[in-house]
Scaffold this motif. Sequence first.
Motif, PDB file in Angstrom:
ATOM      1  N   PRO A 415       0.834  -1.210   0.000  1.00  0.00           N
ATOM      2  CA  PRO A 415       0.000   0.000   0.000  1.00  0.00           C
ATOM      3  C   PRO A 415       0.864   1.254   0.000  1.00  0.00           C
ATOM      4  O   PRO A 415       1.974   1.270   0.527  1.00  0.00           O
ATOM      5  CB  PRO A 415      -0.805  -0.130   1.293  1.00  0.00           C
ATOM      6  N   VAL A 416       0.344   2.316  -0.589  1.00  0.00           N
ATOM      7  CA  VAL A 416       1.056   3.592  -0.684  1.00  0.00           C
ATOM      8  C   VAL A 416       0.140   4.685  -0.160  1.00  0.00           C
ATOM      9  O   VAL A 416      -1.030   4.777  -0.560  1.00  0.00           O
ATOM     10  CB  VAL A 416       1.461   3.905  -2.143  1.00  0.00           C
ATOM     11  N   ARG A 417       0.683   5.513   0.735  1.00  0.00           N
ATOM     12  CA  ARG A 417      -0.051   6.677   1.250  1.00  0.00           C
ATOM     13  C   ARG A 417       0.574   7.930   0.642  1.00  0.00           C
ATOM     14  O   ARG A 417       1.476   8.529   1.221  1.00  0.00           O
ATOM     15  CB  ARG A 417       0.017   6.723   2.773  1.00  0.00           C
ATOM     16  N   ALA A 418       0.112   8.321  -0.520  1.00  0.00           N
ATOM     17  CA  ALA A 418       0.695   9.467  -1.217  1.00  0.00           C
ATOM     18  C   ALA A 418       0.462  10.762  -0.454  1.00  0.00           C
ATOM     19  O   ALA A 418       1.283  11.681  -0.507  1.00  0.00           O
ATOM     20  CB  ALA A 418       0.113   9.576  -2.627  1.00  0.00           C
ATOM     21  N   THR A 419      -0.638  10.836   0.287  1.00  0.00           N
ATOM     22  CA  THR A 419      -0.935  12.047   1.043  1.00  0.00           C
ATOM     23  C   THR A 419      -0.501  11.936   2.495  1.00  0.00           C
ATOM     24  O   THR A 419      -0.673  12.872   3.272  1.00  0.00           O
ATOM     25  CB  THR A 419      -2.447  12.343   0.999  1.00  0.00           C
ATOM     26  N   GLY A 420       0.047  10.802   2.880  1.00  0.00           N
ATOM     27  CA  GLY A 420       0.509  10.607   4.245  1.00  0.00           C
ATOM     28  C   GLY A 420      -0.569  10.151   5.198  1.00  0.00           C
ATOM     29  O   GLY A 420      -0.305   9.926   6.372  1.00  0.00           O
ATOM     30  N   GLU A 421      -1.803   9.963   4.742  1.00  0.00           N
ATOM     31  CA  GLU A 421      -2.888   9.554   5.632  1.00  0.00           C
ATOM     32  C   GLU A 421      -3.492   8.248   5.126  1.00  0.00           C
ATOM     33  O   GLU A 421      -2.999   7.174   5.441  1.00  0.00           O
ATOM     34  CB  GLU A 421      -3.938  10.670   5.708  1.00  0.00           C
ATOM     35  N   ASP A 422      -4.569   8.333   4.362  1.00  0.00           N
ATOM     36  CA  ASP A 422      -5.215   7.126   3.871  1.00  0.00           C
ATOM     37  C   ASP A 422      -4.422   6.514   2.728  1.00  0.00           C
ATOM     38  O   ASP A 422      -3.627   7.182   2.061  1.00  0.00           O
ATOM     39  CB  ASP A 422      -6.643   7.449   3.402  1.00  0.00           C
ATOM     40  N   VAL A 423      -4.678   5.222   2.478  1.00  0.00           N
ATOM     41  CA  VAL A 423      -4.048   4.525   1.362  1.00  0.00           C
ATOM     42  C   VAL A 423      -4.634   5.058   0.058  1.00  0.00           C
ATOM     43  O   VAL A 423      -5.851   5.039  -0.143  1.00  0.00           O
ATOM     44  CB  VAL A 423      -4.274   3.007   1.475  1.00  0.00           C
ATOM     45  N   THR A 424      -3.784   5.563  -0.808  1.00  0.00           N
ATOM     46  CA  THR A 424      -4.239   6.131  -2.082  1.00  0.00           C
ATOM     47  C   THR A 424      -3.913   5.234  -3.275  1.00  0.00           C
ATOM     48  O   THR A 424      -4.598   5.289  -4.280  1.00  0.00           O
ATOM     49  CB  THR A 424      -3.589   7.507  -2.308  1.00  0.00           C
ATOM     50  N   HIS A 425      -2.866   4.438  -3.161  1.00  0.00           N
ATOM     51  CA  HIS A 425      -2.461   3.549  -4.244  1.00  0.00           C
ATOM     52  C   HIS A 425      -1.915   2.264  -3.633  1.00  0.00           C
ATOM     53  O   HIS A 425      -1.652   2.198  -2.431  1.00  0.00           O
ATOM     54  CB  HIS A 425      -1.370   4.179  -5.127  1.00  0.00           C
ATOM     55  N   PHE A 426      -1.756   1.272  -4.471  1.00  0.00           N
ATOM     56  CA  PHE A 426      -0.942   0.137  -4.066  1.00  0.00           C
ATOM     57  C   PHE A 426      -0.135  -0.346  -5.272  1.00  0.00           C
ATOM     58  O   PHE A 426      -0.549  -0.198  -6.429  1.00  0.00           O
ATOM     59  CB  PHE A 426      -1.779  -0.989  -3.445  1.00  0.00           C
ATOM     60  N   VAL A 427       1.030  -0.886  -4.964  1.00  0.00           N
ATOM     61  CA  VAL A 427       1.954  -1.368  -5.983  1.00  0.00           C
ATOM     62  C   VAL A 427       2.018  -2.889  -5.886  1.00  0.00           C
ATOM     63  O   VAL A 427       2.236  -3.437  -4.797  1.00  0.00           O
ATOM     64  CB  VAL A 427       3.361  -0.772  -5.793  1.00  0.00           C
ATOM     65  N   ALA A 428       1.808  -3.560  -6.999  1.00  0.00           N
ATOM     66  CA  ALA A 428       1.880  -5.019  -7.061  1.00  0.00           C
ATOM     67  C   ALA A 428       3.090  -5.403  -7.898  1.00  0.00           C
ATOM     68  O   ALA A 428       3.197  -5.016  -9.066  1.00  0.00           O
ATOM     69  CB  ALA A 428       0.608  -5.596  -7.675  1.00  0.00           C
ATOM     70  N   THR A 429       4.003  -6.144  -7.291  1.00  0.00           N
ATOM     71  CA  THR A 429       5.190  -6.635  -7.990  1.00  0.00           C
ATOM     72  C   THR A 429       5.036  -8.130  -8.201  1.00  0.00           C
ATOM     73  O   THR A 429       4.922  -8.893  -7.228  1.00  0.00           O
ATOM     74  CB  THR A 429       6.465  -6.355  -7.174  1.00  0.00           C
ATOM     75  N   HIS A 430       5.021  -8.541  -9.463  1.00  0.00           N
ATOM     76  CA  HIS A 430       4.789  -9.941  -9.813  1.00  0.00           C
ATOM     77  C   HIS A 430       6.083 -10.566 -10.342  1.00  0.00           C
ATOM     78  O   HIS A 430       6.767  -9.982 -11.188  1.00  0.00           O
ATOM     79  CB  HIS A 430       3.700 -10.068 -10.885  1.00  0.00           C
ATOM     80  N   ARG A 431       6.383 -11.753  -9.834  1.00  0.00           N
ATOM     81  CA  ARG A 431       7.535 -12.517 -10.333  1.00  0.00           C
ATOM     82  C   ARG A 431       7.033 -13.865 -10.826  1.00  0.00           C
ATOM     83  O   ARG A 431       6.405 -14.614 -10.079  1.00  0.00           O
ATOM     84  CB  ARG A 431       8.576 -12.711  -9.229  1.00  0.00           C
ATOM     85  N   ASP A 432       7.313 -14.142 -12.083  1.00  0.00           N
ATOM     86  CA  ASP A 432       6.872 -15.397 -12.689  1.00  0.00           C
ATOM     87  C   ASP A 432       7.641 -16.557 -12.056  1.00  0.00           C
ATOM     88  O   ASP A 432       8.869 -16.640 -12.151  1.00  0.00           O
ATOM     89  CB  ASP A 432       7.119 -15.355 -14.197  1.00  0.00           C
TER      90      ASP A 432
END
Length: 839
Positions: A415-432
């Motif tokens: 999860p990413v909190r771009a504004t420092g409070e609520d979760v605004t984005h999330f990053v998914a890293t996939h490895r085959d």
Amino acid sequence: MVAMDTCRVGGWVSGGWVIFRLLRASAHGVQGRHLLEMLGVAVVYLAAGGLGLKVTTVGNISPAWPPAGVALAALVVLGLSRWPGVFVGATGVALVAEAPLTAALGVGTGNTLAAVLGAWLLRRVSFDKALERIRDVVALCAGAGALCLGVSAAVGAASLVLGGQLRWELLAGGLRVWWVGDLMGVLVVAPTLMLFRRWERPRRWGEALVLAGLTTVLGGTIFFVPGLPHSAEHAATFLLFPMSAWAALRFGPRGAAAATLCIAAASIVGTARGQGPFSTGDLTQDLLVLQLFVAANAVTGLLLAAVSTERQRAVGQLQLLGTTVRGVHEGVLIAEVRGGGALRTVFANQALCTLLGYPLEDLLGEDPCALYGAQELEFRQRTRQSLLAGEPVFAEVQLLRKDGGLVSSEVLLSPVRATGEDVTHFVATHRDISATKELQARLVAAERVAAVGTLAAGVGHEINNPLAYLVLNLESAERNLVQGGMTGLREAMSGVRSALEGAERIRLIVRDLQVFSRQGNQDKGLVDLNALVPPAVRIISHALRHRARLVEEFGPVPRVTGNEARLGQVLLNLLVNAMQAIPEGNPSLNEVRVRTSTDATGWARVDVVDSGAGIPAHVLPRIFEAFYTTKASGEGTGLGLAICQQIVRAHGGELEVRSEPGRGSVFSVLLPPARVQVPTPPRPVPHASIPQAPQARRGRVLVVDDEPRLAQSMRLLLEPFHDVVTATRGGEALALVDAGHRFDVILCDLQMPETDGAAVYQHLCVHAPDQAARVVFISGGAYTPESRAFIDTVPARVLEKPVRPEVLMATVKAAMAAAEALASEPPTADVAAASGTRH
């Protein structure tokens, strides 16, 4: 008059002697270069002080004091240890201004203290002399400038009052003018000295010359051209701000500092000469108002330059990050969290597009959870909840490709909190990990074969014993039948019953081996651990009897969701491991105990306890490492425990170990209970008996098996009660049906050459759907991935070879009853649904 001059000379000599003693004291323990730097600071301070003295107003106090910036820059760049140079310069300037020695020393002390405090404060906040961060500009202006310079103003003004240089009623004005003058030195001179301590040619040299020329012409016109209307001078002053902004945005902090210095020099000199928009005839007031203009220009320019530099750095980092993310071999997806918890894909790199077979435009704007459609709904809901709660998720998932296929992936959801409070984005890293999973499956299969191979001699012995009395009893029955008579018939029947018992024992051994040798089947279902332990125990019992007693201790245990073959392999591997920990020769003194129970948290627990040599403390942390083994050559590969741990963790459980050297080991398998606990049906007790005639009508049965003897055996068993037709090929059976023959039950082998059971069933579904509903498959258990997928999609019964006679008779009876029920119902589209449940 002479006396006054004599006193003045005496003061200079006394002051010089004090300065000499201070320099001498400071020079002890320092290198010559440091002494030269301190002298240089003093000289520059004196020179800058001479410029400041030219515009003194209240009690020889200057509202424009460059030495303050010189002192701060010197201590920041060269170090705090150069403070004696500041003290000497400040005291010398005060003496030049004809201040008494005591007042000069006070002025020197105040100016030095302010510079030391300012430099110390900047060091505490990790100040960067490049002034490329907003925090550095704020620290310089507000901390080292506005705050610390109050010390210099207070000490210096008070010293002048006490020395008779400043009247008491002028103290407040003197404090204000002193503080403003020092602040101008810090805002204008200090940045210039720190940024231009090394000369670097501007990258845009031509543009820099144009900017310098325009700023010089504009400043000269405003502050040095006489006769301009006062309103025009005021209006033209605002044109200096665009020059400062141009310098800050295009040339960074160095450009802002240079432009500010030029504007400040021109405006101060012009105002001191009585020209420019700030000149009203009152020099003190004019210079104070001018300093407000200079301060606004300086702070604005430095802040604008810092903002521009930080933005350029951030843009560069984003470009680097974007290039890096696009170029990495792992798939990266960034999703935006919108209102109501909705997710929308905003970025996907090329590696992910290639992995899934989607073009980028098909992924952007879509819900990324659609990619996890192969997972259970519960997993997807739990993952979404964890992300919205700000918790990272690491898991192995099956991703849906565009072509409908599945790819195994190891995913880290952050999860990413771009504004420092609520979760605004999330990053998914996939490895085959498809290749890794395939390799793991091969290693698991290899270890399974190795474990069974270790016990091959014992398994052979277990089969040979019942096989021996099976053969002997059949030969005895044959002799008794040849002799004839009632006695011979009874003896023959007794021999046949004993032979059936031997055959049943062989069937159980083969079934146990099938549990641990199934390949490729990763399906999960409800597993009863109490039912899974006996097969593993039976396989290892012969090999273990020469080492230790084998004790089974069953307790209440919840059913678990898992793969029977893989969990069986875990038990078998742990038993082999326990066996190898005990030397041969004293079975009465050693014990291997298998215990099932429910732990305090409600999880299923299986303990494998041995009384072997135990595991040394330095070895215990490494026993689950792949290829790590302390066993002798030929006894272990170092994969068994590593694979056991991998299998248990894949089932959501844990494999724990406790051991003491000389006192044995305890390996504990902990597995979470299945959410739905279906009661285990009672196991039928095998018995050897001749099946009686079923209470049902005589039916017509087709037996299809590529093994003629097996087909003949089933015909002989069923023929007293049903009309039986046999076929040894799938094509032969289809020819009978296509010719119009109809059967109540079709017993069909699943694995056959040419036309197998699946092909027979698919042909019947198209050309004779009523006959497809009557198919019962018989399998030897060696499922291929294709046959397993087929079995999972059809409702037909499946019997495992070898089939006990009573099971075969009961299955035929049930199939006929289901067929009659189907015939009595109105026809439906799904004729195959009437085939019932599996056995």
